[in-house]
Design an enzyme around this catalytic site. Structure first.
Site, PDB file in Angstrom:
ATOM      1  N   ASP A  21     -38.451 110.378  43.124  1.00  0.00           N
ATOM      2  CA  ASP A  21     -39.426 109.486  42.667  1.00  0.00           C
ATOM      3  C   ASP A  21     -39.997 109.423  41.504  1.00  0.00           C
ATOM      4  OD1 ASP A  21     -39.006 107.637  44.688  1.00  0.00           O
ATOM      5  OD2 ASP A  21     -40.664 107.744  45.793  1.00  0.00           O
TER       6      ASP A  21
ATOM      7  N   GLY B 191     -43.093 103.733  54.112  1.00  0.00           N
ATOM      8  CA  GLY B 191     -41.655 103.275  54.389  1.00  0.00           C
ATOM      9  C   GLY B 191     -40.895 102.763  53.443  1.00  0.00           C
TER      10      GLY B 191
ATOM     11  N   ASP C  40     -45.490 111.863  50.491  1.00  0.00           N
ATOM     12  CA  ASP C  40     -43.965 110.930  50.664  1.00  0.00           C
ATOM     13  C   ASP C  40     -43.065 110.900  49.387  1.00  0.00           C
ATOM     14  OD1 ASP C  40     -46.571 109.628  49.561  1.00  0.00           O
ATOM     15  OD2 ASP C  40     -45.110 107.893  48.818  1.00  0.00           O
TER      16      ASP C  40
ATOM     17  N   ASP D 177     -42.881  92.972  46.778  1.00  0.00           N
ATOM     18  CA  ASP D 177     -41.794  92.014  46.718  1.00  0.00           C
ATOM     19  C   ASP D 177     -40.572  92.713  47.039  1.00  0.00           C
ATOM     20  OD1 ASP D 177     -41.712  93.358  44.464  1.00  0.00           O
ATOM     21  OD2 ASP D 177     -41.504  91.514  42.874  1.00  0.00           O
TER      22      ASP D 177
ATOM     23  N   ARG E 141     -38.573 113.332  53.520  1.00  0.00           N
ATOM     24  CA  ARG E 141     -39.582 113.662  52.789  1.00  0.00           C
ATOM     25  C   ARG E 141     -40.723 114.370  53.836  1.00  0.00           C
ATOM     26  NH1 ARG E 141     -40.048 108.897  49.282  1.00  0.00           N
ATOM     27  NH2 ARG E 141     -37.922 107.925  49.624  1.00  0.00           N
TER      28      ARG E 141
ATOM     29  N   GLY F 167     -40.172 100.369  51.119  1.00  0.00           N
ATOM     30  CA  GLY F 167     -40.830  99.122  50.943  1.00  0.00           C
ATOM     31  C   GLY F 167     -39.740  98.240  49.697  1.00  0.00           C
TER      32      GLY F 167
HETATM   33  P1  AMP Z   1     -43.813 105.052  45.293  1.00  0.00           P
HETATM   34  O1  AMP Z   1     -45.135 104.936  44.251  1.00  0.00           O
HETATM   35  O2  AMP Z   1     -42.555 104.484  44.376  1.00  0.00           O
HETATM   36  O3  AMP Z   1     -43.494 106.291  45.731  1.00  0.00           O
HETATM   37  O4  AMP Z   1     -43.887 103.731  46.336  1.00  0.00           O
HETATM   38  C1  AMP Z   1     -45.155 104.108  47.329  1.00  0.00           C
HETATM   39  C2  AMP Z   1     -44.759 103.109  48.413  1.00  0.00           C
HETATM   40  O5  AMP Z   1     -44.981 101.850  48.127  1.00  0.00           O
HETATM   41  C3  AMP Z   1     -43.477 103.296  49.230  1.00  0.00           C
HETATM   42  O6  AMP Z   1     -43.415 102.999  50.616  1.00  0.00           O
HETATM   43  C4  AMP Z   1     -42.513 102.173  48.328  1.00  0.00           C
HETATM   44  O7  AMP Z   1     -41.641 101.600  49.330  1.00  0.00           O
HETATM   45  C5  AMP Z   1     -43.844 101.001  48.265  1.00  0.00           C
HETATM   46  N1  AMP Z   1     -43.491 100.114  47.203  1.00  0.00           N
HETATM   47  C6  AMP Z   1     -43.495 100.320  45.857  1.00  0.00           C
HETATM   48  N2  AMP Z   1     -43.178  99.366  45.127  1.00  0.00           N
HETATM   49  C7  AMP Z   1     -42.943  98.407  45.909  1.00  0.00           C
HETATM   50  C8  AMP Z   1     -42.543  96.914  45.884  1.00  0.00           C
HETATM   51  N3  AMP Z   1     -42.398  96.590  44.736  1.00  0.00           N
HETATM   52  N4  AMP Z   1     -42.263  96.314  47.223  1.00  0.00           N
HETATM   53  C9  AMP Z   1     -42.388  96.764  48.302  1.00  0.00           C
HETATM   54  N5  AMP Z   1     -42.971  97.917  48.561  1.00  0.00           N
HETATM   55  C10 AMP Z   1     -43.229  98.909  47.190  1.00  0.00           C
HETATM   56 MG    MG Z   2     -42.285 107.169  46.752  1.00  0.00          MG
END
Ligand code: AMP
Ligand code: MG
Length: 484
Positions: A261, A89, A251, A124, A182, A91
């Site tokens: 992304d 989700g 995702d 965070d 997605r 995050g």
């Molecule tokens: P990504 O690698 O950017 O595609 O992120 C993969 C998952 O990790 C997604 O669900 C993001 O929302 C979550 N995520 C990445 N960085 C953070 C962060 N700093 N805090 C919370 N969730 C994160």
């Molecule tokens: Mg992502």
């Protein structure tokens, strides 16, 4: 906030089932400062910030104040990350709403780095300046390379430090996408085992992205078929310019067919099919040459979600979906060949074209030459010392190529026009990105702005761009990080 910026929100996704999202506002930040704004995109979106002062703009692009009509949510999704299924989700992002342009084009407006949500797990919810600028630069470059991509509207610093290995400056990217739905969104809903929810999502996606399928007899199967084509087109485009996404988890694969992304992605300099930049991709799952196979793998995960909607009889549904997935290989090969023919300026078809193409790639690999610049060399654009191209094997290959160019009613003008339309003269080189980000860390955005300007016209011969064209000397050991 008064709406005198032409925002025109209509938040259709947030009106769907509550199961698909969490209502949440961006978490306010300490000291907002706008550092990048995409004026071209502002115009394309029919927005107008001319009457807004600097402080208000900064507050707006960090989410400290929200525009009228927005309704912010964190979207739920799941995904296979490096092959392992996880519930995920947004995050560290919120979708503030869907903006409609004057032509009724619908765009998601998302803040990335906007604070914790129900999906933050141990994170965070924040993002650092470097990775957000990187996403801005590369996503815009992809758009100007004529590759479907999410766009970047603005980057604002939060004035807060975030803790990574060292303390970093926090920032928020405003991302614009035709949607953020997605493969992982379907996986999330499918995992809940509620067919009615899956149907809601399917119908929504068709209405929003593929209205031509509204009257289809088997919407799920037809959507799968369309997505196979869309994703093949996308990955062929990536292969064309030497782009390595780096984290092709399900995702991170959109239903719209846009690249999304920009974490550890990077462009390949020296041609090597096994190129991997991402520090976490130890086995090269997402290496340059694996991208087509992973696309097919991800599409298979998408097909699995659709099974209950394809046919009441599960065996029949699986059979139909499998048949479609199995068309991937042939379709990819055809589209890839077509793309490579264009890169070499070959009009029409000849049954030896594939050998000609593969022989060039093999030579490039063996001789460790720059991928982009080799095609520039073939277009008579001189970038680096010509030493490599004096090699006798290359000269022999070039003779075969020139002979091939002469068949099928070609003309040098036609060949060149074709090549110039698909071979970029400039790509976001790793060393130029690193240099620009380093200066930006110290509050100097001149290099970032210059780089963005040059990357707006990748197919044009621009003045003084040689330093943007030379191969990165970082190549061999260059590593990228997820930007989290
Ligand atoms: P990504 O690698 O950017 O595609 O992120 C993969 C998952 O990790 C997604 O669900 C993001 O929302 C979550 N995520 C990445 N960085 C953070 C962060 N700093 N805090 C919370 N969730 C994160
Ligand atoms: Mg992502």
């Amino acid at each position: 906030m008064k709406n005198n910026m032409n925002w025109n929100f209509d938040n259709s996704y947030s009106r769907l089932s509550d199961a698909f999202k969490e209502h949440i506002e961006p978490i306010a930040v300490k000291n907002p400062e706008l550092v990048l704004m995409n004026e071209d995109l502002v115009t394309e979106l029919n927005l107008d910030f001319s009457k807004i002062n600097k402080n208000e703009l900064a507050a707006l692009f960090t989410g400290n104040i929200l525009p009228k009509g927005s309704n912010s949510i964190a979207q739920a999704y799941a995904g296979h990350q490096f092959g392992h299924f996880t519930m995920l989700g947004d995050g560290r992002a919120v979708l503030i709403g869907e903006h409609l342009t004057k032509n009724n084009k619908r765009y998601d407006i998302q803040f990335k780095g906007s604070g914790k949500t129900a999906f933050s797990r141990n994170g965070d919810g924040r993002a650092a300046l470097g990775p957000m600028l990187r996403e801005y630069i590369i996503s815009e470059a992809m758009h100007h390379l004529n590759i479907p991509s999410t766009r970047s509207l603005a980057v604002a610093k939060t004035g807060e430090e975030i803790m990574r290995e060292t303390p970093l400056q926090g920032a928020i990217l405003t991302r614009v996408a035709s949607s953020h739905i997605r493969v992982g969104t379907f996986q999330y809903v499918a995992a809940r085992n509620k067919k009615d929810e899956l149907e809601i999502l399917l119908n929504y996606v068709i209405k929003r992205h593929y209205p031509e399928l509204i009257n289809s007899k088997n919407k799920a199967l037809d959507l799968l078929n369309v997505l196979i084509d869309k994703q093949i087109d996308l990955v062929v485009n990536w292969m064309r310019v030497g782009f390595i996404h780096g984290v092709m988890n399900t995702d991170n694969m959109t239903i719209s067919g846009e690249t999304i992304d920009y974490g550890p992605c990077a462009f390949m300099d020296t041609y090597d099919p096994k190129t991997v930049f991402s520090s976490i991709d130890k086995v090269g799952r997402y290496a340059y040459c694996n991208q087509p196979a992973i696309t097919k793998w991800n599409l298979s995960r998408f097909a699995e979600c659709l099974i209950p909607l394809i046919d009441e009889n599960e065996d029949k549904a699986i059979k139909s979906a499998t048949e479609l997935i199995e068309t991937f290989g042939k379709k990819y090969e055809e589209k890839w060949l077509k793309m490579m023919r264009k890169k070499l300026g070959l009009l029409g078809e000849d049954n030896k074209d594939k050998f000609l193409i593969v022989d060039l790639l093999t030579w490039m690999h063996q001789n460790k030459v720059d991928y982009t610049n080799t095609f520039c060399h073939l277009m008579n654009i001189k970038i680096e010392k010509d030493g490599n191209y004096k090699d006798s094997n290359f000269q022999q290959w070039k003779k075969r190529w020139q002979e091939r160019l002469e068949i099928n009613e070609n003309s040098p003008e036609k060949n060149m026009k074709l090549m110039r339309s698909v071979n970029p003269l400039v790509i976001p080189r790793n060393h130029k990105i690193e240099e620009a980000l380093e200066a930006a860390e110290k509050d100097n955005f001149k290099s970032v702005n210059q780089l963005n300007e040059i990357l707006k016209k990748p197919y044009s011969q621009q003045k003084n761009i040689l330093k943007y064209q030379i191969s990165s000397n970082l190549n061999e050991n260059y590593q990228t990080f997820c930007g989290t």
